[in-house]
Scaffold this motif. Structure first.
Motif, short mmCIF file in Angstrom:
data_model
loop_
_atom_site.label_atom_id
_atom_site.label_comp_id
_atom_site.label_asym_id
_atom_site.label_seq_id
_atom_site.Cartn_x
_atom_site.Cartn_y
_atom_site.Cartn_z
N UNK A 1 0.83 -1.20 0.00
CA UNK A 1 0.00 0.00 0.00
C UNK A 1 0.86 1.26 0.00
N UNK A 2 1.89 1.24 0.86
CA UNK A 2 2.81 2.39 0.92
C UNK A 2 3.51 2.58 -0.41
N UNK A 3 3.94 1.45 -1.00
CA UNK A 3 4.64 1.53 -2.29
C UNK A 3 3.74 2.09 -3.37
N UNK A 4 2.47 1.66 -3.37
CA UNK A 4 1.52 2.16 -4.35
C UNK A 4 1.26 3.65 -4.17
N UNK A 5 1.08 4.05 -2.91
CA UNK A 5 0.86 5.47 -2.62
C UNK A 5 2.07 6.29 -3.04
N UNK A 6 3.28 5.77 -2.73
CA UNK A 6 4.51 6.46 -3.09
C UNK A 6 4.65 6.54 -4.61
N UNK A 7 4.29 5.45 -5.29
CA UNK A 7 4.39 5.43 -6.76
C UNK A 7 3.46 6.47 -7.37
N UNK A 8 2.24 6.54 -6.83
CA UNK A 8 1.28 7.54 -7.32
C UNK A 8 1.79 8.95 -7.05
N UNK A 9 2.38 9.14 -5.85
CA UNK A 9 2.92 10.45 -5.48
C UNK A 9 4.07 10.84 -6.40
N UNK A 10 4.96 9.86 -6.66
CA UNK A 10 6.11 10.12 -7.53
C UNK A 10 5.63 10.47 -8.93
N UNK A 11 4.67 9.67 -9.42
CA UNK A 11 4.16 9.92 -10.77
C UNK A 11 3.53 11.31 -10.86
N UNK A 12 2.78 11.68 -9.84
CA UNK A 12 2.12 12.99 -9.83
C UNK A 12 3.13 14.12 -9.81
N UNK A 13 4.18 13.96 -8.97
CA UNK A 13 5.16 15.02 -8.80
C UNK A 13 6.18 15.08 -9.92
N UNK A 14 6.22 14.08 -10.78
CA UNK A 14 7.16 14.10 -11.90
C UNK A 14 6.45 14.45 -13.21
N UNK A 15 5.14 14.66 -13.14
CA UNK A 15 4.38 15.06 -14.32
C UNK A 15 3.61 16.33 -14.01
N UNK A 16 4.38 17.40 -13.81
CA UNK A 16 3.79 18.69 -13.45
C UNK A 16 3.30 19.47 -14.67
N UNK A 17 3.77 19.08 -15.85
CA UNK A 17 3.42 19.78 -17.07
C UNK A 17 1.98 19.49 -17.49
N UNK A 18 1.26 20.56 -17.83
CA UNK A 18 -0.07 20.40 -18.43
C UNK A 18 0.17 20.07 -19.90
#
Length: 493
Positions: free
Chosen positions: A23-40
């Protein structure tokens, strides 16, 4: 039975622990993906496609038209900006309070209406960096006015935007993506030739015209760029080699700053019995130009016109001595790339056959009683620059000209690797989120870049040149945004 119960309880504990980790890994993965795709991404694509669409429908007609395009877009997004006396467009975001002490990031990009189609993705990336709200320190995005590639915006900008320890990224677009912390030196120089005029001695005029050239900044691409001065040189050299009686009535080159010249209009005088011989040669040059340059210059035109009544086009012409001097100097100047040979000292960063400089004729013009040849040279360092300019001086002085160095700009070199490393790691993290494992290449620019101008504003800044290409444009855009927001805090990317 107790042992069995104990094992069951232990297994449950392990399962719960593993579930929590997943669960932590999934949350972290989602967080990483979100924070590495800041471009609209949709807005980014819409912007650069709009730039290209404008180019395809006739293009930007002037520097003002491209500037208005950028400003209109900024107004639509309700962005604050300022325009300085050099027509640089500057977007400044002060950043969040808790990051006031974080070193500011300055993103720099050129805008030149003649190269807007090629630069569309870099321009869009810079615009989106200005428009994207980030939880970051101070962010400055500067669109430098670089009309004619003459660096007016760079030379005239106020140093207040470049404080100590600023992190400066110069962004542009090309065929390959890489990051660099060094680039070549550049020198502008001029050769002056005494010019005298005399009465007309020939009975026929041949008017040569070249137009429709798409001008580009000159660097190692010099051999691929059409230069009407070289075409003129070839014709004059042919006349001289064949000892054809001739005169130059007039010539006009439309130069384009530190880009290749865009047109020629010259009138050469010969006698009627020589017309067939010289026009056959010009026909060959026209065919050669069409094969070499027409694909990239769809409006290219190289023509000539024979005028029987010479008195209708000229009242006088340059003297034979002036013709010989001009032709000899033009012929002797080595325009093109300079490469390391076996007999040369090879620097650790270089190999035999590598480019160490280039030399270009950028203008030819007459004023009163002189003819001027303008040159632009680039070199790996100032020592090698002296080798190139020594050739120019020799060509000049051998035939009685006067050589003048106008401006010398030292090479750019940044020995601080902090920004380079941080962007490299950020780029790798962003690529991870796209399911790719690609490392951004680190290279030395083998030509001059505006990083030298930027470094002259404040030598305490950390500066890199970041080049994007078609396949990396989105990733590099996200890398810039991710770096600005996290500033090397890779665990949060």
């Amino acid at each position: 039975m107790k042992i069995s119960t104990h094992l069951s309880h232990k297994n449950k504990t392990i399962i719960i622990f593993i579930t929590v980790l997943i669960s932590v890994a999934l949350i972290l993965a989602i967080y990483i993906k979100t924070n590495s795709k800041l471009l609209d991404k949709s807005e980014y694509k819409k912007l650069y496609k709009s730039i290209k669409a404008t180019e395809e429908s006739g293009g930007f007609s002037s520097q003002q038209s491209l500037r208005n395009f950028i400003l209109n877009w900024a107004d639509e997004k309700n962005l604050d900006y300022e325009i300085d006396n050099q027509n640089n467009i500057i977007f400044t975001s002060t950043g969040v309070t808790r990051k006031k002490k974080v070193s500011p990031t300055v993103l720099c990009v050129d805008y030149n209406y003649e190269t807007a189609n090629n630069d569309a993705k870099a321009l869009a990336a810079a615009a989106m960096t200005a428009a994207t709200e980030l939880n970051s320190g101070k962010k400055i995005v500067i669109f430098f006015d670089n009309e004619r590639n003459e660096a007016k915006g760079y030379n005239g900008i106020d140093s207040k935007y470049f404080t100590d320890h600023s992190k400066v990224i110069y962004l542009d677009y090309g065929k390959s993506a890489y990051i660099s912390t060094s680039s070549y030196a550049q020198e502008r120089s001029r050769i002056r030739i005494p010019a005298e005029r005399e009465d007309i001695k020939c009975d026929t005029a041949i008017r040569v015209r070249i137009s429709g050239i798409k001008s580009k900044p000159i660097n190692t691409n010099i051999s691929k760029l059409p230069n009407p001065i070289i075409a003129f040189r070839q014709i004059l050299t042919r006349l001289k080699e064949k000892s054809i009686i001739c005169q130059i009535a007039d010539f006009k080159i439309e130069d384009n700053g530190l880009m290749n010249p865009i047109s020629l209009d010259a009138t050469i005088l010969v006698n009627s019995y020589s017309v067939n011989s010289i026009t056959k040669y010009i026909d060959k040059r026209i065919n050669s130009w069409e094969k070499s340059y027409s694909d990239d210059n769809e409006d290219l035109s190289f023509t000539y016109e024979i005028i029987d009544d010479v008195q209708t086009v000229a009242g006088s012409a340059y003297s034979q001595e002036t013709f010989d001097t001009l032709t000899s100097i033009l012929y002797t100047i080595n325009e093109g790339n300079y490469k390391f040979e076996e007999s040369d000292f090879i620097y650790p960063e270089k190999e035999i056959g590598d480019n160490y400089g280039m030399n270009a004729i950028i203008n030819l013009h007459a004023e009163e009683d002189h003819i001027y040849i303008d040159l632009m040279s680039q070199a790996f360092n100032l020592e090698l620059m002296e080798r190139i300019t020594a050739d120019n001086k020799a060509a000049c002085e051998l035939f009685g000209g006067t050589y003048e160095s106008i401006e010398v700009i030292p090479p750019f070199l940044n020995r601080n690797t902090a920004l380079l490393s941080n962007i490299n790691i950020t780029y790798l993290k962003v690529n991870d989120s796209y399911g790719k494992n690609i490392i951004l290449a680190s290279e030395m620019d083998n030509y001059f870049t505006p990083c030298a101008y930027l470094q002259s504003k404040n030598k305490k800044m950390d500066i890199v040149h970041l080049k994007m290409n078609s396949s990396t444009a989105v990733v590099i855009s996200n890398t810039i945004l991710g770096y600005i927001e996290k500033k090397g805090n890779f665990l949060s990317i």
